[in-house]
Design a protein around this motif. Sequence first.
Motif, PDB file in Angstrom:
ATOM      1  N   LYS A   1      -0.953  10.202  42.501  1.00  0.00           N
ATOM      2  CA  LYS A   1       0.422  10.448  42.965  1.00  0.00           C
ATOM      3  C   LYS A   1       1.425   9.639  42.155  1.00  0.00           C
ATOM      4  O   LYS A   1       2.509  10.127  41.832  1.00  0.00           O
TER       5      LYS A   1
ATOM      6  N   THR B   1       1.731  11.267  38.679  1.00  0.00           N
ATOM      7  CA  THR B   1       2.402  12.563  38.800  1.00  0.00           C
ATOM      8  C   THR B   1       3.884  12.395  39.082  1.00  0.00           C
ATOM      9  O   THR B   1       4.713  13.136  38.548  1.00  0.00           O
TER      10      THR B   1
ATOM     11  N   LEU C   1       3.138  16.842  34.765  1.00  0.00           N
ATOM     12  CA  LEU C   1       2.192  16.840  35.883  1.00  0.00           C
ATOM     13  C   LEU C   1       2.822  17.353  37.169  1.00  0.00           C
ATOM     14  O   LEU C   1       2.138  17.968  37.989  1.00  0.00           O
ATOM     15  N   LYS C   2       4.126  17.123  37.358  1.00  0.00           N
ATOM     16  CA  LYS C   2       4.815  17.681  38.532  1.00  0.00           C
ATOM     17  C   LYS C   2       4.760  19.200  38.489  1.00  0.00           C
ATOM     18  O   LYS C   2       4.520  19.852  39.513  1.00  0.00           O
TER      19      LYS C   2
ATOM     20  N   ALA D   1       1.323  20.326  39.386  1.00  0.00           N
ATOM     21  CA  ALA D   1       1.071  20.170  40.820  1.00  0.00           C
ATOM     22  C   ALA D   1       1.742  21.292  41.607  1.00  0.00           C
ATOM     23  O   ALA D   1       1.162  21.839  42.554  1.00  0.00           O
TER      24      ALA D   1
END
Length: 149
Positions: free
Chosen positions: A89, A92, A98-99, A102
């Motif tokens: 987390k 990210t 990475l966001k 996700a």
Amino acid sequence: MSDTYGIGGTEVKLDANEAFADIPRNRTLLVEKLTNDPAIKPVVQDGLKTIEEVFEHFGPKVEVEFENADGVGKKEMLKFANLGDFGAKGITRQSSFLKDLATEKDQYVKVVKQLKTNKILKTAIADPEAKQALLDAIRALLTEIEENK
């Protein structure tokens, strides 16, 4: 003979705690390479009392390169201000790449859930004509979205 006794001139009860001094709970030793830069010479840094102070003093960061499905690379700088930044987390949270991944994963999970639980959708997919009509509608929506970007 019991395991709690040793052999000597006299019988002596063994106590394992006597050989080790307890480390006070208010002590922390942190030994870690916090940058990619090689150290010119090792330095003992006194006065840092918390992990946050260590992070603030050394400012650990790393440049990473992510690669998308098309093989295009994107470099990002990840910085670490506390131990939470090392988890999935934390990493990210500071990476736009990475966001996006996700968010994409969450969307796929929602689609799979709908495919597993939505009875109307299951029925439509089972019927070849209804399936083709659904696919045509989805393609039309995608085309419209692409045109309005």
